[in-house]
Write an enzyme that holds these catalytic residues in place. Structure first.
Site, mmCIF file in Angstrom:
data_model
loop_
_atom_site.group_PDB
_atom_site.id
_atom_site.type_symbol
_atom_site.label_atom_id
_atom_site.label_comp_id
_atom_site.label_asym_id
_atom_site.label_seq_id
_atom_site.Cartn_x
_atom_site.Cartn_y
_atom_site.Cartn_z
ATOM 1 N N LEU A 525 0.820 -1.215 0.000
ATOM 2 C CA LEU A 525 0.000 0.000 0.000
ATOM 3 C C LEU A 525 0.852 1.262 0.000
ATOM 4 O O LEU A 525 0.428 2.301 -0.499
ATOM 5 C CB LEU A 525 -0.915 0.014 1.227
ATOM 6 C CG LEU A 525 -1.968 -1.096 1.306
ATOM 7 C CD1 LEU A 525 -2.678 -1.045 2.646
ATOM 8 C CD2 LEU A 525 -2.976 -0.972 0.175
ATOM 9 N N GLY A 526 2.034 1.178 0.569
ATOM 10 C CA GLY A 526 2.880 2.362 0.644
ATOM 11 C C GLY A 526 4.095 2.092 1.494
ATOM 12 O O GLY A 526 4.286 1.004 2.038
ATOM 13 N N GLY A 528 6.821 4.138 4.368
ATOM 14 C CA GLY A 528 7.135 5.304 5.182
ATOM 15 C C GLY A 528 8.528 5.204 5.747
ATOM 16 O O GLY A 528 9.320 4.330 5.384
ATOM 17 N N PHE A 530 9.530 4.245 8.579
ATOM 18 C CA PHE A 530 9.828 3.107 9.445
ATOM 19 C C PHE A 530 9.410 1.773 8.835
ATOM 20 O O PHE A 530 9.275 0.784 9.523
ATOM 21 C CB PHE A 530 9.149 3.280 10.804
ATOM 22 C CG PHE A 530 9.825 4.314 11.652
ATOM 23 C CD1 PHE A 530 11.201 4.440 11.639
ATOM 24 C CD2 PHE A 530 9.083 5.159 12.451
ATOM 25 C CE1 PHE A 530 11.829 5.388 12.426
ATOM 26 C CE2 PHE A 530 9.711 6.114 13.241
ATOM 27 C CZ PHE A 530 11.088 6.225 13.228
ATOM 28 N N GLY A 531 9.157 1.731 7.529
ATOM 29 C CA GLY A 531 8.841 0.459 6.903
ATOM 30 C C GLY A 531 7.727 0.572 5.894
ATOM 31 O O GLY A 531 7.309 1.671 5.520
ATOM 32 N N VAL A 533 3.817 -0.811 4.313
ATOM 33 C CA VAL A 533 2.483 -1.238 4.707
ATOM 34 C C VAL A 533 1.894 -2.068 3.579
ATOM 35 O O VAL A 533 1.943 -1.678 2.413
ATOM 36 C CB VAL A 533 1.572 -0.027 5.016
ATOM 37 C CG1 VAL A 533 0.188 -0.501 5.430
ATOM 38 C CG2 VAL A 533 2.182 0.837 6.110
ATOM 39 N N LYS A 547 1.650 -3.327 8.916
ATOM 40 C CA LYS A 547 2.788 -2.416 8.956
ATOM 41 C C LYS A 547 4.029 -3.233 9.308
ATOM 42 O O LYS A 547 4.200 -3.697 10.439
ATOM 43 C CB LYS A 547 2.549 -1.319 9.991
ATOM 44 C CG LYS A 547 3.702 -0.311 10.118
ATOM 45 C CD LYS A 547 3.358 0.712 11.193
ATOM 46 C CE LYS A 547 4.500 1.700 11.404
ATOM 47 N NZ LYS A 547 4.187 2.667 12.471
ATOM 48 N N ASP A 644 3.743 13.062 15.745
ATOM 49 C CA ASP A 644 4.011 12.857 14.323
ATOM 50 C C ASP A 644 2.719 12.986 13.507
ATOM 51 O O ASP A 644 2.456 12.185 12.611
ATOM 52 C CB ASP A 644 4.652 11.491 14.087
ATOM 53 C CG ASP A 644 5.333 11.410 12.716
ATOM 54 O OD1 ASP A 644 5.619 12.478 12.128
ATOM 55 O OD2 ASP A 644 5.579 10.293 12.238
#
Length: 838
Positions: A525-526, A528, A530-531, A533, A547, A644
């Site tokens: 899905l995407g 970021g 930190f990893g 998803v 995640k 965040d």
């Protein structure tokens, strides 16, 4: 000769009859079920075949009661894929799968879709007398590979396990029909959840409608009809492999079923042969107090209360909104009284009898404690709001303790169980004084003895105060880190002992791998800081978002601990829901509810998708984010700083409602704590407040700053770090320049066209600028923001210049490379010791 021939024909007919009758409950490779054929179980209790609902020509494969005169469907194969003619065939193929198809096999309508190792054994499907359709392997039928009981439709039959297989992740969910004439998957869903203590929930879509309460050993605390004289023998099993409840009928001659109907009721029905009809034995919800969270946090729904309003507050609490309470709206619930002082001498617990205990999603369970030990365990932890016995059978054992909002509590005239609410000494004395005189002899034991003990220990008072002050100063210096009474959560997680502190689904790595198709690119899905998803689908059909934390990222066990412990305890419609976690060697994964519309950033920063969000929807999203932050900052038991907040961390559900996600950086504050300092600055450039980015100082005003940036991004459709003309290099400077020139409306996203409320836009821009002011003390709280956005006519204060108003500089031979902020000293060229930005 003729007579001999006749005798032979009779014998052949009889033999053929027995051959056919012996196989009428079984489907084999050579004996499929065609439209018009009917399988009947050996005891003739159930039948399987094709049927059409009333006033419909569509054909479905279903199972129904054979001995009941009114055709009652209990299971449907092709719920959402009806056959429009009578050419359907249900057969079993060489792979061991049941397949529903037309005669020419050009189109398949339904299949069991299981994977079985290829063998020489023959497969068969048999309809059992329990109503269960089972696929067997081999002639001896010793092994089965699939059963309809694992995939219920709208009905639970006796003997059917209702619950979760922890190894495979299978959750047996019951869903209503779309209507009485359409067996497709409807709006209502009934399933088991075991966060905290095991409970059953009825959902409408994603909204909780009704809850059974926790399992008490005798039954569900919120189902009054479940007594020892119940017509069922109810078994509850919870072990390492599975957790489920199963109902076994005491009298085999009785036909009884539990179903979820199209109107949103869970009901128990029993067949009455004399009247040739189904008799309603029990149903829920059937009164206002059955509605989930009807009286809000710390509210009690009492249907037997005098007057027209069923809601009242827990002892020691008062309505959160007195005007709403007066108008018979208890949805906002109650708050602790202003003068109440928890964790002081003389406090205790007030018993609430015959209760359906609160939702255990904010509770922990320890089965090793008895009632007295449970009380002491809760009393030692200032965040524990109440307790109850987990299993009231056989004298009682186990301890449930609540740490967040206690919601969805109600009382009964009989049944339920005792719930103990934490109160201060004053409230405890008041409750005791209202008891009958026979109970006043306990007053000395409950209050007198503690007072004597306090007197004996008073000589240590000064010493204790000094130690407490030192401890408070230390907390203010390093920030408040949530810990359990026995050991810190971080230490617990480091020992892979999550379940001792947080009750969530612990998914096996194999389950996650299968669900995400081995983390395929198509499932991604995407990604970021930190990893990544991934979208996944569990075996039970539930969609999830996984995640997967990158091993090379900055997020370690501390952040992972934060996210699990925080979000598992938070319950709010504008916060994303965590379903579970997965540990595997160095892998750390979080499993969330899947939200189909992904992040807010995918809409507002995209020209095409941005047009899908008109101003009305964007304004609703802004207010939804406000509600989520208000809950974190004020309404949850402990103050939580997200740290965040940004567009990509606001996810949108199917109805485009916002849900705040990603709590890896969040911190918990004590009730009397306003701010903290850290040397490890984490977050995203462009959303960090100046005091946080420059000095590591964070508070609720840090989140307010991030919210202000987000508001301006939602209005403009541009990122804060986008390049702007007229000397501004970020969105804040651009908006500030336009605001001073009374041209603020020119910042509005072109995707909105002219279809927006100019007053609301100006209001939101004004609020956004107030939130990003240089000084944290000048920024409003989220409570004030909520008031401003809901009261358009309120006169707002004039904003001071925002932080980080960078200007483009023309570097010449003698110029320096300092970024100026319009003369207010906001210079962002310092080096921070530990910065982890995304």
């Amino acid at each position: 000769m003729y007579q001999q021939l006749n005798s032979i024909l009779v014998l052949l007919f009889i033999s053929l009859f027995f051959i056919i009758s012996s196989s009428t409950d079984t489907i084999t490779l050579t004996s499929p079920v065609k439209d018009g054929d009917v399988l009947v179980s050996s005891g003739e209790n159930f039948a399987l075949g094709f049927f059409s609902p009333r006033n419909s020509s569509n054909r479905y494969v279903g199972i129904w009661y054979n001995k009941v005169s009114e055709q009652t469907i209990v299971w449907v194969a092709n719920r959402d894929q009806p056959i429009t003619n009578s050419s359907g065939i249900l057969s079993i193929d060489e792979t061991g799968n049941l397949v529903l198809h037309e005669q020419d096999r050009r189109f398949g309508f339904w299949s069991t879709n299981i994977s079985v190792a290829v063998t020489n054994d023959a497969f068969s499907a048999q309809l059992l007398d329990t109503g269960n359709l089972v696929i067997f392997k081999g002639q001896n039928k010793a092994v089965y590979s699939w059963q309809s009981f694992d995939y219920p439709t709208n009905t639970l039959l006796p003997g059917m396990k209702f619950g979760v297989d922890k190894k495979t992740g299978l959750n047996r969910i019951v869903t209503s029909w779309k209507s009485s004439v359409n067996p497709g998957v409807g709006d209502y869903l009934y399933k088991m959840e075991f966060v905290g203590s095991t409970q059953l929930f009825l959902y409408k879509g994603m909204t909780k409608v009704w809850r059974t309460g926790s399992w008490t050993g005798h039954g569900w605390s919120g189902v009054q009809a479940m007594t020892q004289n119940y017509i069922f023998n109810v078994s509850y099993i919870n072990n390492n492999d599975e957790v489920y409840v199963v109902y076994l009928i005491r009298n085999s001659s009785i036909f009884s079923r539990l179903m979820v109907n199209e109107s949103g009721n869970v009901e128990r029905l029993t067949w009455h042969e004399a009247s040739h009809g189904w008799i309603g034995f029990w149903s829920a919800p059937n009164e206002r107090c059955d509605g989930y969270n009807y009286c809000g946090p710390f509210g009690i729904c009492d249907p037997y209360k005098s007057g027209n309003f069923e809601c009242e507050c827990f002892p020691g609490y008062e309505p959160q909104s007195a005007p709403d309470w007066y108008l018979r709206d208890g949805s906002k619930g109650c708050k602790i009284k202003n003068e109440t002082q928890i964790c002081k001498d003389g406090e205790g617990f007030v018993e609430l009898a015959h209760a359906k205990v609160p939702d255990t999603s904010t509770a922990s369970v320890n089965m090793s404690l008895d009632l007295k030990a449970c009380e002491q365990f809760c009393l030692k932890n200032c965040t524990c709001m109440g307790y109850a016995i987990a299993d009231i059978s056989n004298g009682g054992r186990g301890c449930i303790t609540w740490y967040g909002d206690m919601i969805d509590t109600r009382t009964f005239s009989d049944g339920g169980q005792s719930l103990y609410i934490r109160v201060d000494a004053t409230e405890l004395a008041n409750s005791l004084s209202n008891k009958p005189k026979s109970s006043h002899k306990n007053l000395y034991m409950v209050i007198g003895m503690p007072m004597i003990a306090v007197g004996i220990l008073s000589c240590f008072f000064f010493f204790c105060c000094i130690r407490k002050k030192k401890g408070n100063r230390l907390k203010q210096k390093v920030g408040y880190n949530f810990a359990t009474s026995s050991k810190s959560l971080e230490g617990s997680f480091m020992n892979n002992d999550i379940g001792e502190n947080v009750d969530l689904n612990a998914f096996d790595m194999s389950t996650i791998v299968v669900a995400t198709d081995n983390f395929s690119l198509l499932s991604k899905l995407g990604e970021g800081g930190f990893g990544s998803v991934y979208k996944g689908k569990l075996q039970n059909g539930q969609e999830i978002a996984v995640k997967r934390l990158s091993q090379s990222s900055g997020q370690g066990m501390q952040e992972f601990t934060n996210e699990v412990t925080l979000i598992a305890k938070l319950q709010h419609r504008n916060l994303v829901r965590l379903l579970g976690y997965c540990f595997h060697k160095d892998e750390k994964m979080l499993v969330y509810e899947y939200l189909p519309n992904k992040g807010l950033d995918s809409f507002i920063f995209d020209q095409e998708k941005g047009s899908l969000l008109d101003w009305k929807k964007r304004f609703q999203i802004i207010r939804g984010i406000v509600r989520g932050l208000l809950y974190l900052h004020q309404d949850s038991r402990l103050r939580i700083i997200h740290r965040d907040l940004k567009a990509s961390n606001v996810l949108l559900d199917a109805n485009l409602n916002p849900k705040i996600s990603d709590f890896g950086m969040a911190r918990i504050f004590g009730a009397d704590q306003d701010q903290a300092i850290t040397r490890r600055v984490v977050g995203t450039y462009g959303y960090m407040s100046p005091e946080y980015a420059m000095e590591g100082l964070f508070s609720v005003k840090s989140d307010v700053y991030s919210f202000g940036i987000l508001v301006l991004e939602i209005i403009s459709g541009r990122k804060n770090n986008s390049y702007y003309l007229e000397n501004s290099v970020n969105l804040i400077g651009h908006v500030w320049d336009l605001w001073k020139q009374d041209k603020a409306l020119t910042v509005v996203d072109s995707a909105l066209g002219n279809s927006f409320d100019a007053r609301e836009i100006i209001l939101c821009i004004h609020v956004g600028i107030l939130c990003v002011q240089e000084s944290a003390t000048d920024r409003p709280t989220m409570t004030e923001v909520a008031f401003m956005l809901n009261n358009r006519d309120t006169k707002l204060p004039s904003p001071n210049q925002p932080a980080f108003i960078f200007r483009q500089l023309n570097y010449g031979k003698d110029s320096t490379s300092t970024s100026l902020s319009g003369g207010v000293g906001s210079v962002y060229n310092e080096t921070i010791t530990h910065v982890h930005a995304r």
